[in-house]
Design an enzyme around this catalytic site. Structure first.
Site, PDB file in Angstrom:
ATOM      1  N   SER A   5       0.837  -1.193   0.000  1.00 53.15           N
ATOM      2  CA  SER A   5       0.000   0.000   0.000  1.00 53.15           C
ATOM      3  C   SER A   5       0.875   1.248   0.000  1.00 53.15           C
ATOM      4  O   SER A   5       1.675   1.460   0.918  1.00 53.15           O
ATOM      5  CB  SER A   5      -0.895   0.013   1.240  1.00 53.15           C
ATOM      6  OG  SER A   5      -1.462   1.299   1.388  1.00 53.15           O
ATOM      7  N   HIS A  28      -1.437  -1.280  -4.137  1.00 54.78           N
ATOM      8  CA  HIS A  28      -2.669  -0.861  -3.457  1.00 54.78           C
ATOM      9  C   HIS A  28      -2.669   0.657  -3.259  1.00 54.78           C
ATOM     10  O   HIS A  28      -1.734   1.213  -2.672  1.00 54.78           O
ATOM     11  CB  HIS A  28      -2.742  -1.598  -2.116  1.00 54.78           C
ATOM     12  CG  HIS A  28      -4.014  -1.409  -1.362  1.00 54.78           C
ATOM     13  ND1 HIS A  28      -5.147  -2.158  -1.603  1.00 54.78           N
ATOM     14  CD2 HIS A  28      -4.335  -0.577  -0.341  1.00 54.78           C
ATOM     15  CE1 HIS A  28      -6.098  -1.793  -0.761  1.00 54.78           C
ATOM     16  NE2 HIS A  28      -5.637  -0.826   0.016  1.00 54.78           N
ATOM     17  N   ASP A  30      -4.788   3.793  -1.744  1.00 53.12           N
ATOM     18  CA  ASP A  30      -5.863   4.164  -0.828  1.00 53.12           C
ATOM     19  C   ASP A  30      -6.384   5.559  -1.137  1.00 53.12           C
ATOM     20  O   ASP A  30      -5.688   6.547  -0.922  1.00 53.12           O
ATOM     21  CB  ASP A  30      -5.354   4.108   0.612  1.00 53.12           C
ATOM     22  CG  ASP A  30      -5.112   2.682   1.066  1.00 53.12           C
ATOM     23  OD1 ASP A  30      -6.071   1.892   1.027  1.00 53.12           O
ATOM     24  OD2 ASP A  30      -3.969   2.352   1.435  1.00 53.12           O
ATOM     25  N   MET A  32      -8.981   8.344  -0.098  1.00 51.54           N
ATOM     26  CA  MET A  32      -9.820   8.758   1.048  1.00 51.54           C
ATOM     27  C   MET A  32     -10.326  10.175   0.814  1.00 51.54           C
ATOM     28  O   MET A  32      -9.565  11.033   0.350  1.00 51.54           O
ATOM     29  CB  MET A  32      -8.992   8.728   2.337  1.00 51.54           C
ATOM     30  CG  MET A  32      -8.326   7.392   2.623  1.00 51.54           C
ATOM     31  SD  MET A  32      -7.508   7.427   4.225  1.00 51.54           S
ATOM     32  CE  MET A  32      -6.552   5.908   4.141  1.00 51.54           C
ATOM     33  N   HIS A  61      -8.436   1.276  -3.662  1.00 42.81           N
ATOM     34  CA  HIS A  61      -9.326   1.058  -2.516  1.00 42.81           C
ATOM     35  C   HIS A  61      -9.979   2.392  -2.182  1.00 42.81           C
ATOM     36  O   HIS A  61      -9.343   3.262  -1.602  1.00 42.81           O
ATOM     37  CB  HIS A  61      -8.481   0.509  -1.350  1.00 42.81           C
ATOM     38  CG  HIS A  61      -9.245   0.342  -0.082  1.00 42.81           C
ATOM     39  ND1 HIS A  61      -8.616   0.188   1.138  1.00 42.81           N
ATOM     40  CD2 HIS A  61     -10.580   0.296   0.178  1.00 42.81           C
ATOM     41  CE1 HIS A  61      -9.534   0.055   2.082  1.00 42.81           C
ATOM     42  NE2 HIS A  61     -10.729   0.122   1.530  1.00 42.81           N
ATOM     43  N   MET A  63     -12.109   4.644  -0.179  1.00 40.56           N
ATOM     44  CA  MET A  63     -12.765   4.882   1.108  1.00 40.56           C
ATOM     45  C   MET A  63     -13.462   6.224   0.989  1.00 40.56           C
ATOM     46  O   MET A  63     -13.027   7.239   1.531  1.00 40.56           O
ATOM     47  CB  MET A  63     -11.716   4.866   2.239  1.00 40.56           C
ATOM     48  CG  MET A  63     -11.231   3.463   2.543  1.00 40.56           C
ATOM     49  SD  MET A  63      -9.638   3.439   3.369  1.00 40.56           S
ATOM     50  CE  MET A  63      -8.568   3.514   1.937  1.00 40.56           C
ATOM     51  N   MET A 132     -11.471  -5.637   5.686  1.00 35.19           N
ATOM     52  CA  MET A 132     -10.641  -4.689   6.446  1.00 35.19           C
ATOM     53  C   MET A 132     -10.298  -5.286   7.808  1.00 35.19           C
ATOM     54  O   MET A 132     -11.186  -5.697   8.557  1.00 35.19           O
ATOM     55  CB  MET A 132     -11.382  -3.361   6.656  1.00 35.19           C
ATOM     56  CG  MET A 132     -11.524  -2.489   5.425  1.00 35.19           C
ATOM     57  SD  MET A 132      -9.965  -2.087   4.617  1.00 35.19           S
ATOM     58  CE  MET A 132      -9.108  -1.177   5.902  1.00 35.19           C
ATOM     59  N   GLY A 137      -8.793   4.262   7.243  1.00 37.99           N
ATOM     60  CA  GLY A 137      -8.450   5.675   7.444  1.00 37.99           C
ATOM     61  C   GLY A 137      -6.973   5.932   7.652  1.00 37.99           C
ATOM     62  O   GLY A 137      -6.471   6.961   7.231  1.00 37.99           O
ATOM     63  N   PHE A 138      -6.292   4.982   8.271  1.00 39.46           N
ATOM     64  CA  PHE A 138      -4.884   5.230   8.594  1.00 39.46           C
ATOM     65  C   PHE A 138      -4.059   3.951   8.490  1.00 39.46           C
ATOM     66  O   PHE A 138      -4.555   2.864   8.787  1.00 39.46           O
ATOM     67  CB  PHE A 138      -4.764   5.796  10.024  1.00 39.46           C
ATOM     68  CG  PHE A 138      -5.486   7.096  10.185  1.00 39.46           C
ATOM     69  CD1 PHE A 138      -4.864   8.297   9.858  1.00 39.46           C
ATOM     70  CD2 PHE A 138      -6.804   7.116  10.610  1.00 39.46           C
ATOM     71  CE1 PHE A 138      -5.555   9.505   9.976  1.00 39.46           C
ATOM     72  CE2 PHE A 138      -7.507   8.318  10.723  1.00 39.46           C
ATOM     73  CZ  PHE A 138      -6.872   9.519  10.404  1.00 39.46           C
ATOM     74  N   GLY A 140      -0.585   1.733   9.712  1.00 38.17           N
ATOM     75  CA  GLY A 140       0.162   1.537  10.952  1.00 38.17           C
ATOM     76  C   GLY A 140      -0.664   1.122  12.159  1.00 38.17           C
ATOM     77  O   GLY A 140      -0.193   1.207  13.289  1.00 38.17           O
ATOM     78  N   ASP A 170      -6.720  -6.251   4.426  1.00 36.43           N
ATOM     79  CA  ASP A 170      -6.057  -4.941   4.450  1.00 36.43           C
ATOM     80  C   ASP A 170      -6.053  -4.384   5.868  1.00 36.43           C
ATOM     81  O   ASP A 170      -7.108  -4.136   6.446  1.00 36.43           O
ATOM     82  CB  ASP A 170      -6.823  -3.997   3.508  1.00 36.43           C
ATOM     83  CG  ASP A 170      -6.201  -2.621   3.404  1.00 36.43           C
ATOM     84  OD1 ASP A 170      -5.077  -2.415   3.916  1.00 36.43           O
ATOM     85  OD2 ASP A 170      -6.844  -1.744   2.786  1.00 36.43           O
ATOM     86  N   GLY A 171      -4.846  -4.189   6.394  1.00 35.12           N
ATOM     87  CA  GLY A 171      -4.706  -3.528   7.688  1.00 35.12           C
ATOM     88  C   GLY A 171      -3.922  -4.358   8.687  1.00 35.12           C
ATOM     89  O   GLY A 171      -4.320  -5.467   9.032  1.00 35.12           O
ATOM     90  N   GLY A 172      -2.794  -3.837   9.101  1.00 36.97           N
ATOM     91  CA  GLY A 172      -2.012  -4.497  10.153  1.00 36.97           C
ATOM     92  C   GLY A 172      -1.323  -5.778   9.716  1.00 36.97           C
ATOM     93  O   GLY A 172      -0.920  -6.574  10.566  1.00 36.97           O
TER      94      GLY A 172
HETATM   95  C1  DX5 Z   1      -6.128   1.837   5.782  1.00 35.26           C
HETATM   96  C2  DX5 Z   1      -5.748   1.458   4.396  1.00 35.26           C
HETATM   97  C3  DX5 Z   1      -4.657   0.476   4.281  1.00 35.26           C
HETATM   98  C4  DX5 Z   1      -3.346   0.909   4.876  1.00 35.26           C
HETATM   99  C5  DX5 Z   1      -2.785  -0.283   5.560  1.00 35.26           C
HETATM  100  O1  DX5 Z   1      -7.328   2.493   5.757  1.00 35.26           O
HETATM  101  O2  DX5 Z   1      -6.854   0.910   3.713  1.00 35.26           O
HETATM  102  O3  DX5 Z   1      -4.461   0.052   2.942  1.00 35.26           O
HETATM  103  O4  DX5 Z   1      -2.409   1.374   3.951  1.00 35.26           O
HETATM  104  O5  DX5 Z   1      -1.667   0.089   6.263  1.00 35.26           O
HETATM  105  P1  DX5 Z   1      -0.905  -0.923   7.207  1.00 35.26           P
HETATM  106  O6  DX5 Z   1      -0.475  -2.088   6.376  1.00 35.26           O
HETATM  107  O7  DX5 Z   1       0.219  -0.103   7.738  1.00 35.26           O
HETATM  108  O8  DX5 Z   1      -1.888  -1.352   8.277  1.00 35.26           O
HETATM  109 ZN    ZN Z   2      -6.456   0.019   1.741  1.00 37.89          ZN
END
Ligand code: DX5
Ligand code: ZN
Length: 219
Positions: A5, A28, A30, A32, A61, A63, A132, A137-138, A140, A170-172
């Protein structure tokens, strides 16, 4: 598949950041809008520019609110996969059809606390399901393991031949959490900070891939 991402990349050097993960399956992106999520990133003009600089298929993606209006132009521009949120529209199938008519694959994304059951029937209109594993939204944030139940449910339907789609998470996702996601039957792993937060993002993509291969070999 591994999908780095670019949310965690250097936005002033996106061409270079894409090049750094040349072996990625999808890149990927994002998008937003500061309405659907409390953050603002980039939009169609940046995606159009990225498409000129990389051959990696773009996984957009979205959002955003009102995906019926905003999603199809990403497919028209040449994005490979365009995913929008189930929570953002009353008519996901119509949006999917418009994306597909514009030449893209269509993805449905669900937030961590959105159940999958109401959407199982309409998933046959989709090419991708994006589960998700953090609140969108963020980057990390920490991985939320209970979302893997949704992935398992859909994996079973795919394996039974009742659905045909890529199951993406997606996420973490990092070197540790990717194992449980692989065990749950995920096909495509998005990783932002775990890739771009390292010295050599390209090598990290390969390491993540090897983790998945190792899990699959023992399943
Ligand atoms: C969050 C995004 C993710 C984000 C994941 O809303 O959709 O794609 O980049 O970031 P990490 O892999 O750091 O959790
Ligand atoms: Zn994403």
């Amino acid at each position: 598949m591994i999908a780095p991402s670019i949310l965690s990349a250097d936005f002033a050097h996106l061409a270079h950041e894409a090049q750094a993960v040349a072996s990625a399956d999808w890149l990927h992106v994002d998008v937003m809008d500061n309405h659907f999520v409390p953050n603002l990133t980039l939009g169609l003009p940046v995606v159009q520019s990225l498409l000129k600089t990389t051959d990696i298929p773009l996984d957009c993606h979205l959002m955003i609110e009102d995906p019926g209006r905003w999603a199809p132009p990403y497919a028209e521009a040449g994005a490979y996969n365009v995913t929008f949120h189930a929570e953002a529209t009353d008519d996901p199938v119509a949006v999917a059809r418009d994306i597909q008519a514009a030449g893209g694959k269509a993805g449905l994304s669900v937030k961590p606390n959105t159940p999958i059951e109401p959407y199982l029937e309409l998933l046959r209109h989709f090419d991708t399901l994006l589960v998700m594993s953090v609140e969108p939204g963020f980057g990390g944030q920490s991985f939320i393991p209970h979302v893997l139940d949704k992935a398992r449910t859909v994996r079973r339907l795919v394996d039974a031949g009742e659905l045909r789609l890529v199951v993406e998470i997606d996420g973490g996702i990092n070197m540790d959490t990717i194992e449980q996601a692989a065990e749950a039957g995920i096909d495509c792993f998005v990783a932002g900070s775990a890739v771009y937060g390292t010295e050599d993002p390209g090598a990290t993509v390969e390491k993540l891939r090897q983790r998945v291969v190792a899990v699959e070999a023992r399943l």
